[in-house]
Motif scaffolding. Structure first.
Motif: not given
Ligand SMILES: Cc1cc2nc3c(=O)[nH]c(=O)nc-3n(C[C@H](O)[C@H](O)[C@H](O)COP(=O)(O)OP(=O)(O)OC[C@H]3O[C@@H](n4cnc5c(N)ncnc54)[C@H](O)[C@@H]3O)c2cc1C
Ligand code: SF4
Ligand code: FES
Ligand code: FES
Lengths: 189, 338
Positions: B1, B3-4, B38, B42-43, B45-47, B132
């Motif tokens: 992921m 950074p943010f 989220g 979040s899913d 963003m992780r991808l 995805r």
């Protein structure tokens, strides 16, 4: 134990420094680090972590609570189920920072200090509701949520409302039996 | 992921200001983005699919209107931060409009429904496998890169509302109940607040599949309003999937029927799992109005609903499945006693 630890964010930011700089909107304050306070199994904690840290990774890697398992990290298996303010949630789909002020209950927080198991834990043992055990912490927390939501009245409801917890060993019939037994015990209590 | 940075919005104004320089791009590619439950953000963003540089968490905003379910004689207003499970459990909604509650109950898992907000739910992004997985070309994720699904494995993909650029399915269930009932959304942005028909929120992919809605990056969905005629009590949501629970639909139908004896006075039909956006089947509705509800008239309506279908190699089965799903939903709902 005071229950308060501060996990250092430094290793995470150092790793982030290898990546190309992300464009940030001007005017928005803050860097990739963030602070969050929460209660874990009744104890207050404060963490300083990289914003990317999921609640699941916070529990496992920063608080040392490795009972909560990572199966998929994408919301598809239920192994990471915890209770957030009493409601079952998936810790992999929540950023740690979003849990400010919340009470998180993990598998480590279910038994009493004297070591007496929660009725759901006892029921899983009584019904042999696991084989490898990897999905079990998530199943147990989810089972508690299911009972508290009043969705454990019959087998069909239990199956539907426990469908978010996969068991690769397919202990499903025993899990349904365990949730039923625990419902009686929890209602008595 | 990637950074943010992360920020908790304490007020609606905070949240709007945080994205004041979010730029002109669609919200899903803006530098600053909102997070609610989220569970989608979040899913993705992780991808590496969603790549905000700054996240604004709208959960701390205390306004009770964001969290309230308010039912009157004629309408229900659902705050954008109400969780899916709250609507699923709400006795009034179950009674007055079962289709709304069922579309939520049959979605995702209870853990996800405890987390996910209604605002985030309607804006959930497609589950197209090529979207995805960032190593594939995808016009929605990387405009102009091509569409790996077009000649790839497209069993999950849409047959209605597709374009040459994108055939991704809109997978949300709740949105089908909303579009069937012609719901509206309340939106707050830099320019003040506006209300629009839910049917106008999502955009067909056309040649710009990366623009999924008409929202600007600074606009927050505040609430969803659904009018509830008495006959909405005769409604239901039928969802067909590869496994019985915890799966996205292959085909689904949201149906509400206003019957006088056997005759259809009014009917609402929306189709899930088969289209690129929430999909109301207006022509099928028209075909049923004034007729008796029978297998035959229902089948005729289903033919009309899918007459414009454009199947690809692996998803042709969705045309027949979609029709049968709609016929069964119509007949089941027609049997309901209210
Ligand atoms: C394993 C799995 C299975 C699932 N199965 C189903 C299913 O069967 N059916 C179904 O319908 N869904 C399903 N879902 C999707 C799920 O319902 C969505 O992830 C959820 O509803 C999103 O809500 P959220 O509040 O978590 O949104 P978030 O992840 O917080 O946000 C989603 C998007 O909406 C934006 N946003 C959120 N709130 C607002 C607001 N108020 N104003 C403006 N923008 C906003 C965010 O910026 C983001 O782009 C599934 C998800 C998973 C992970
Ligand atoms: S169908 Fe749409 S989302 Fe899927 S790969 Fe093609 S362009 Fe991307
Ligand atoms: S690890 Fe969270 S659902 Fe699989
Ligand atoms: S006991 Fe092995 S996965 Fe469930």
């Amino acid at each position: 134990m005071t229950g308060t630890i501060t996990a250092s964010a430094i290793p995470f930011l150092a790793a982030a420094a290898d990546r190309p700089e992300t464009a940030r909107p001007s005017g928005s304050a803050g860097n990739a680090g963030t602070t969050v306070s929460m209660r874990l199994n009744g104890q207050p904690y404060q963490f300083s972590v990289d914003a990317r840290t999921s609640l699941l990774d916070l529990l496992r890697d920063h608080a040392g609570l490795t009972g909560t398992k990572k199966g998929c990290d994408h919301g598809q298996c239920g192994a990471c189920t915890v209770l957030t303010d009493g409601q079952r949630t998936l810790s992999c789909l929540s950023f740690a920072a979003m849990n400010e002020g919340r009470e998180i209950t993990t598998i480590e927080g279910l038994a009493t200090a004297a070591g007496e198991l929660h009725p759901m834990q006892q029921a899983f043992i009584d019904h042999d509701a696991f084989q490898c055990g990897y999905c079990t912490p998530g199943q147990i927390l989810s089972g508690i949520g299911c009972v508290k939501e009043g969705r454990a009245d019959n087998d069909a409801d239990i199956r539907e409302y426990m469908s978010g917890n996969l068991c690769r060993c397919a202990a499903y019939p025993n899990i349904v039996a365990a949730v039923k037994q625990a419902r009686h015990e929890m209602e008595k209590a | 992921m990637l950074p943010f940075s992360y920020e908790r919005a304490e007020t609606l104004d905070d949240a709007r200001k945080a994205v004041s320089d979010g730029g002109e791009q669609p919200p899903t590619s803006a530098a600053v983005q909102f997070i609610a439950g989220g569970t989608n953000m979040s899913d993705y963003m992780r991808l590496g699919v969603n790549r905000p540089a700054h996240l604004v968490d709208i959960n701390p905003i205390p306004d009770s209107s964001l969290r309230t379910i308010a039912i009157t004689e004629s309408e229900v207003r659902l705050g954008a931060l109400v969780r899916m499970s709250e609507v699923e459990d709400h006795p009034g909604i179950n009674q007055r409009c079962p289709m709304l509650a069922e579309s939520l109950k049959l979605a995702a898992s209870r853990q996800i429904r405890n987390m996910a907000s209604l605002g985030g739910n309607i804006l959930q992004r497609t589950r197209c496998e090529y979207f995805r997985e960032t190593s594939w070309p995808c016009n929605k994720r990387d405009p102009g890169s091509g569409c790996a699904a077009m000649d790839g494995f497209n069993r999950q993909h849409a047959v209605l509302g597709t374009s040459d650029a994108c055939i991704a399915t809109y997978h949300g269930d709740f949105a089908q109940a909303l579009i069937a009932l012609d719901a509206s959304v309340e939106i707050l942005g830099q320019a003040g607040s506006r209300r629009m028909r839910f049917a106008e929120l999502h955009r067909l992919p056309g040649d710009r599949p990366e623009i999924e809605t008409v929202l600007r990056p600074d606009e927050i969905i505040v609430a969803i309003a659904v009018s509830l005629p008495a006959w909405a009590a005769r409604s239901g949501y039928l969802k067909i999937r590869d496994r019985q629970s915890y799966a996205f639909s292959l085909a689904s139908a949201a149906v509400a029927l206003d019957l006088s004896e056997e005759t259809v006075r009014d009917v609402r039909i929306a189709l899930g799992g088969v289209a690129t956006v929430p999909w109301r089947a207006t022509e099928a509705e028209e075909a049923l109005k004034g007729k008796a509800l029978t297998e035959e008239t229902a089948t005729k309506a289903a033919e009309i609903a899918f007459s414009g279908a454009k199947p690809r190699q692996h998803n042709a089965f969705k045309v027949e499945l979609g029709k049968q799903t709609l016929v069964r939903a119509l007949m089941d709902v027609g049997q309901m006693r209210i």
